[in-house]
Design a protein around this motif. Structure first.
Motif, mmCIF file in Angstrom:
data_model
loop_
_atom_site.group_PDB
_atom_site.id
_atom_site.type_symbol
_atom_site.label_atom_id
_atom_site.label_comp_id
_atom_site.label_asym_id
_atom_site.label_seq_id
_atom_site.Cartn_x
_atom_site.Cartn_y
_atom_site.Cartn_z
ATOM 1 N N ARG A 70 -2.307 -36.492 44.458
ATOM 2 C CA ARG A 70 -1.730 -36.932 43.130
ATOM 3 C C ARG A 70 -1.604 -36.008 42.020
ATOM 4 O O ARG A 70 -0.839 -36.235 41.151
ATOM 5 N N GLU A 71 -2.846 -35.149 42.260
ATOM 6 C CA GLU A 71 -2.634 -34.318 40.856
ATOM 7 C C GLU A 71 -2.248 -33.040 41.149
ATOM 8 O O GLU A 71 -2.292 -32.211 40.435
ATOM 9 N N ASP A 72 -1.900 -32.751 42.298
ATOM 10 C CA ASP A 72 -1.195 -31.519 42.912
ATOM 11 C C ASP A 72 -0.003 -31.020 41.968
ATOM 12 O O ASP A 72 1.073 -31.750 42.120
ATOM 13 N N PRO A 73 -0.034 -30.100 41.459
ATOM 14 C CA PRO A 73 1.337 -29.627 40.646
ATOM 15 C C PRO A 73 2.317 -29.540 41.585
ATOM 16 O O PRO A 73 3.548 -29.848 41.120
ATOM 17 N N ALA A 74 2.229 -28.834 42.596
ATOM 18 C CA ALA A 74 3.629 -28.665 43.610
ATOM 19 C C ALA A 74 4.212 -29.978 43.914
ATOM 20 O O ALA A 74 5.181 -29.984 44.091
ATOM 21 N N ARG A 84 3.822 -32.707 42.301
ATOM 22 C CA ARG A 84 4.386 -33.109 40.957
ATOM 23 C C ARG A 84 5.855 -32.878 40.881
ATOM 24 O O ARG A 84 6.736 -33.545 40.587
ATOM 25 N N ALA A 85 5.829 -31.403 40.810
ATOM 26 C CA ALA A 85 7.028 -30.876 40.924
ATOM 27 C C ALA A 85 8.175 -31.335 41.706
ATOM 28 O O ALA A 85 9.350 -31.413 41.274
ATOM 29 N N ALA A 86 7.723 -31.311 42.933
ATOM 30 C CA ALA A 86 9.012 -31.778 44.003
ATOM 31 C C ALA A 86 9.342 -33.100 43.751
ATOM 32 O O ALA A 86 10.271 -33.446 44.198
ATOM 33 N N TYR A 87 8.399 -33.907 43.291
ATOM 34 C CA TYR A 87 8.819 -35.470 43.025
ATOM 35 C C TYR A 87 9.000 -35.737 41.788
ATOM 36 O O TYR A 87 9.557 -36.935 41.722
ATOM 37 N N LEU A 88 9.140 -34.911 40.864
ATOM 38 C CA LEU A 88 9.669 -35.403 39.432
ATOM 39 C C LEU A 88 10.843 -36.132 39.468
ATOM 40 O O LEU A 88 10.816 -37.190 38.706
ATOM 41 N N GLY A 89 11.649 -35.666 40.272
ATOM 42 C CA GLY A 89 13.222 -36.398 40.409
ATOM 43 C C GLY A 89 13.052 -37.869 40.585
ATOM 44 O O GLY A 89 13.926 -38.766 40.229
ATOM 45 N N GLU A 90 12.035 -38.037 41.394
ATOM 46 C CA GLU A 90 11.969 -39.606 41.740
ATOM 47 C C GLU A 90 11.291 -40.396 40.823
ATOM 48 O O GLU A 90 11.090 -41.648 41.127
ATOM 49 N N GLY A 91 10.669 -39.840 39.889
ATOM 50 C CA GLY A 91 9.912 -40.656 38.998
ATOM 51 C C GLY A 91 8.369 -40.871 39.352
ATOM 52 O O GLY A 91 8.185 -40.673 40.640
ATOM 53 N N PRO A 92 7.485 -41.118 38.419
ATOM 54 C CA PRO A 92 6.302 -41.306 38.672
ATOM 55 C C PRO A 92 6.052 -42.529 39.449
ATOM 56 O O PRO A 92 4.962 -42.406 40.148
ATOM 57 N N SER A 93 6.938 -43.451 39.654
ATOM 58 C CA SER A 93 6.438 -44.590 40.450
ATOM 59 C C SER A 93 6.305 -44.466 41.848
ATOM 60 O O SER A 93 5.648 -45.011 42.525
ATOM 61 N N ARG A 153 8.694 -28.286 55.149
ATOM 62 C CA ARG A 153 7.448 -27.471 54.894
ATOM 63 C C ARG A 153 6.251 -28.693 54.510
ATOM 64 O O ARG A 153 6.552 -29.821 54.104
ATOM 65 N N MET A 154 4.835 -28.017 54.679
ATOM 66 C CA MET A 154 3.948 -29.107 54.173
ATOM 67 C C MET A 154 3.753 -28.288 52.819
ATOM 68 O O MET A 154 3.215 -27.079 52.410
ATOM 69 N N ILE A 155 3.786 -29.340 51.582
ATOM 70 C CA ILE A 155 3.534 -28.644 50.508
ATOM 71 C C ILE A 155 2.339 -29.058 49.808
ATOM 72 O O ILE A 155 1.771 -28.607 48.836
ATOM 73 N N ALA A 156 1.555 -30.011 50.250
ATOM 74 C CA ALA A 156 0.167 -30.531 50.119
ATOM 75 C C ALA A 156 -0.447 -31.199 50.970
ATOM 76 O O ALA A 156 0.144 -31.776 51.724
ATOM 77 N N THR A 157 -1.729 -31.167 51.069
ATOM 78 C CA THR A 157 -2.488 -32.136 51.896
ATOM 79 C C THR A 157 -4.043 -32.111 51.374
ATOM 80 O O THR A 157 -4.528 -31.293 50.870
ATOM 81 N N GLY A 158 -4.529 -33.319 51.430
ATOM 82 C CA GLY A 158 -5.922 -33.490 50.952
ATOM 83 C C GLY A 158 -6.337 -35.084 50.656
ATOM 84 O O GLY A 158 -5.419 -36.028 51.095
#
Lengths: 253, 333, 288
Positions: free
Chosen positions: A231-235, A237-246, A220-225
């Motif tokens: 970078r600021e999209d909460p979805a 952020r949520a999806a990627y938290l596991g991989e850390g902010p790096s 699925r596409m969870i964000a575009t822009g």
């Protein structure tokens, strides 16, 4: 004038590899598609290039519906692609590999003269090789090149035909830092004369290069822009938290 | 990969062709017929090398087009006078090309092992057409009583009734075909064909149409095989369904591999080696009565041995030899 | 046309198709699992028929000949796998074609050395040598019915092994590679040798069954090889189910072709193949 992807979906049996993706890529921009492995990025690119037939949805390029066009017909519309796994003709010389991209214009329907004797072809091929820094390797057999060099030949094969829309599947994969920098500059220089859609994992490169981003996860596409929006999209952020902010090109604490 | 440009291959090729050219000056009817046969097969094998060596299409049905070319001689020859070499020769090429184009429409859609089976099956269809029906006496085969000639303004320039005329014509055709194929292989079409062999998905992505490129190569090979068959049938003036049979297709592949695929020159070596080998194996005074009668057994063993033991064929071995001798003029292996 | 006559042709077509399935299934299994195209498959069919001929002469009964012949055929298949074919698994199709072409030459000429080049008839066992009368002039031979029953039983057994056992399902799914097979506690080398022997056994058994119907003659192997290729291509390479349906179709088309278009019967068969390929280039049940 743009590349419009609407509701694009690909199912393989029970598995939905790409689900209802809609994105518009403005002409003259560089648009990155990111996401974890298995997110459906390459499947998406394959549908844009005509290597896969979508299960649903449509693709329009410059106001023409190209959903059902074959890969070779899309080349005629100015769309070129590279592959994640390099697919060079290892028996041929480097310059002949690159020339294949330009000779495609004839469809191969010339029988009498050696291929490289075509007026202007050798010069164009060398120029394309020069852009990726490989003019010196023109006469080597492609099979003997290093992995990084092969990736750059691959790029030159597309560049020579001068397509309006380039679809690049991980152009930086396996490149050393110097090679990467060189290829990044080549890609950066493509806009605004060309439109680029690329899949990449190198986040530094993506944020320095792209005008817009699409994030995919699990088909699925969870964000575009713009990079900033994404970078600021909460979805995201949520999806990627596991991989850390790096992942987002920020400093790792 | 173009081994024909390798000095050792080129030298040997020249030597073999010169040897063929010399046969009329020293040999009797038997030697001359063997030499002409070698050259006809060389032409046939060139068509196979174009498909397998450059197009990656492993055909097991090339004899069908060879046989059709042979039958073209029969169809285009008047019963009691000499036909025209030009008409029959071009007719044979056209018939081979047309048959290849029509079957190719289906065949080149398939790949790999399907391609092998389907070419074999279609060739067998051609065989059955001539074997099971009354066309040209069916399974008995048919004779061409007067061989064709080339007559311009009342002057007969070439007459296939003369074995020497036929021999030199075939030799000239082989040389021309070799030259044409070298050009073709280096042309954009040849590069595209070899590209399709390596990776046809990539070719599609670059904007080529692999299907049409394969079809064109298949059609050209059909024309070439047809020409070879026409010349072959002119040796004895006899055509039979066996000329379309799978055994001949198999022999062609053996020759192509023995000579070295993708080298063009290898077609001549392969044809010469297999024909001469057969002649030796069939010669009672050399191998004894039992083997001469059952020469297929040693031939089969040799083929099996070659597959298990060595690769690259004669042209490959020559270019390696040339390589170890210090490059001999700097040719690439 | 007389309906009883047509019914007989229908039975003949089914019988021919079932026998063809037996032979073609061996070919398609060997390709599907081991990736080897075996041109010599027809040669083993021919050997089976000749073995049936000699063993029947020795023992006096085809049934005894078949009971002796099957272990011989399996052993021969095993030996050929160990000596020749196992070197081919990773090789290109071209090399497989060449090697098996060489084997045809050797096997066929050995046949000529051992048996000569004359055709031979093979008698049907006495206890099967009668016909069921259908009308005053037409009857149907029981032996052909028996062949159909045996072939159907074997097809059923194959369907069971491929559809109900774990190893069989792996084989059918084209997943019989080293790792998955090792996970079932099977040695891949042994599995390949067994499967190969079974494939060869099927071809030879087909030859033994066919011997009384077709008689025994030198070119019989090639005919069967090529028609088996047509079956495999139509059914989809590696698909046993596809081979079953395609074999029946070819059997029927061939028999009725002989009735209605005697000179062009074989051309009709190839026409059917062309039509299927235009529609589905990988055959009816082909992968990819």
């Amino acid at each position: 004038m743009s590349l419009r992807i609407s509701g694009l979906t690909k199912r393989f049996g029970g598995l939905t590899a790409v689900s209802d993706v809609s994105v518009t890529v403005e002409e003259g921009t560089i648009h990155a598609v990111i996401g974890p492995n298995g997110a459906g990025k390459t499947t998406l690119l394959n549908m844009l290039a005509g290597d896969l037939v979508p299960s649903a949805g449509s693709v329009a390029w410059r106001d023409e519906d190209i959903t059902k066009l074959s890969a070779s017909a899309r080349v005629g519309r100015g769309i070129g692609r590279t592959y994640q796994r390099t697919a060079l003709f290892t028996d041929k010389t480097v310059i002949m590999n690159v020339a294949m991209g330009e000779l495609a214009e004839t469809g191969g329907w010339r029988f009498l003269r050696p291929a490289l004797d075509r007026p202007g072809l050798r010069g164009k091929a060398l120029a394309a090789l020069d852009r990726v820094g490989l003019a010196g390797m023109a006469e080597a057999r492609a099979g003997v090149l290093s992995h990084g060099a092969r990736r750059r030949v691959e790029l030159a094969m597309v560049l020579i035909a001068d397509p309006a829309l380039l679809l690049l599947d991980e152009p930086l994969a396996g490149l050393g830092p110097d090679e990467s920098r060189q290829v990044i500059e080549v890609i950066r220089a493509l806009a605004p004369a060309h439109t680029v859609v690329l899949i990449e994992h190198d986040m530094d490169a993506i944020f320095s290069l792209s005008h817009a981003l699409t994030v995919m996860d699990d088909g699925r596409m969870i964000a575009t822009g713009t990079p900033k929006d994404v970078r600021e999209d909460p979805a995201v952020r949520a999806a990627y938290l596991g991989e850390g902010p790096s992942v987002w090109g920020e400093e790792v604490p | 990969m173009r081994l024909i440009s390798h000095p050792a291959v080129l030298l040997t090729l020249t030597a073999v062709l010169l040897a063929c050219a010399s046969v009329p000056f020293w040999g009797g009817t038997y030697e001359l017929k063997v030499a002409t046969r070698i050259l006809c097969f060389a032409l046939f094998v060139l068509s196979i090398d174009l498909l397998i060596g450059f197009g990656g299409m492993v055909t097991f049905g090339q004899a069908a087009f060879f046989g059709l070319g042979a039958y073209a001689l029969f169809f285009l020859s008047p019963e009691y006078e000499a036909g025209s070499i030009l008409v029959a020769g071009l007719g044979a090429m056209a018939l081979g090309a047309l048959a290849a184009l029509l079957t190719g429409l289906v065949v080149v859609r398939t790949k790999g092992v399907y391609f092998i089976m389907v070419t074999l099956a279609f060739a067998q269809m051609g065989f059955a057409l001539f074997h099971d029906t009354d066309i040209a006496n069916g399974s008995d085969g048919a004779f061409v009583f007067v061989k064709p000639a080339l007559t311009v303004a009342g002057v007969t320039l070439i007459d296939f009734e003369s074995r020497t005329d036929l021999h030199f014509t075939v030799l000239a055709v082989v040389v021309i075909a070799l030259a044409k194929l070298v050009v073709l292989i280096r042309s954009p079409f040849g590069e595209a064909l070899q590209g399709v062999k390596t990776d046809d998905r990539r070719m599609r992505a670059l904007g080529y149409n692999p299907y049409l490129i394969r079809l064109a190569a298949f059609t050209m090979a059909g024309a070439l095989a047809g020409l070879a068959g026409f010349l072959f049938a002119s040796i004895d003036g006899y055509v039979s369904p066996e000329l379309l049979g799978w055994q001949l297709s198999g022999q062609g592949i053996v020759m192509a591999v023995l000579g070295g695929l993708g080298s063009l020159g290898g077609a001549v070596f392969g044809a010469a080696s297999l024909v001469l080998l057969e002649e030796v194996l069939k010669d009672q005074s050399l191998v004894g009565g039992f083997i001469a009668e059952h020469w297929h057994i040693p031939l089969g063993l040799i083929i099996v041995g070659i597959v298990l033991a060595f690769r690259g064929g004669i042209a490959g071995a020559l270019s390696r030899l040339g390589g170890t001798l210090g490059g001999m003029g700097g040719g690439r292996p | 046309m007389d309906p009883v006559f047509l019914a007989i042709q229908l039975l003949n077509g089914i019988q021919q198709g079932l026998l063809l399935f037996l032979i073609a299934s061996g070919l398609t299994l060997i390709f599907g699992v081991m990736g080897v195209i075996n041109l010599a498959h027809g040669a083993f069919y021919m050997l089976g028929a000749y073995a049936a001929f000699s063993l029947t002469e020795m023992t006096g009964d085809l049934l005894l000949a078949i009971l002796l012949g099957i272990p011989l055929a399996l052993a021969l298949g095993w030996v050929f796998e160990r000596v020749f074919f196992r070197w081919l698994y990773e090789r290109e199709h071209l090399e497989q074609v060449l090697l098996t072409y060489g084997l045809i030459l050797i096997i066929d000429e050995s046949r000529s050395v051992i048996w000569g080049n004359d055709p031979h008839g093979v008698p049907v066992p006495d206890w099967l040598d009668f016909s069921i009368p259908l009308t005053e002039t037409l009857s149907y031979p029981v032996y052909r019915l028996a062949v159909s029953v045996v072939c159907l039983a074997l097809a059923g057994a194959m369907a069971y092994v491929l559809g109900r056992t774990r190893l069989g399902m792996r084989i059918r799914a084209g997943e019989a590679d080293r790792e998955t097979v090792a996970a079932l506690g099977v040695d891949i080398g042994t599995l390949y040798a067994v499967l190969f022997a079974a494939g060869i056994g099927l071809a030879a058994f087909g030859g033994m069954l066919a011997a009384p119907i077709e008689s025994v003659f030198p070119g019989m192997g090639e005919q069967v090889l090529i028609i088996s290729f047509v079956v495999v291509v139509i059914g989809g390479i590696g698909s046993v189910k596809g081979a079953f349906l395609a074999a029946l179709a070819i059997g029927l088309v061939d028999v009725f072709g002989q009735v209605f278009l005697p000179q062009f019967a074989s051309v009709v068969v190839y026409g059917l193949m062309a039509a299927v390929l235009i529609w589905r280039p990988a055959g009816l049940f082909g992968r990819g």
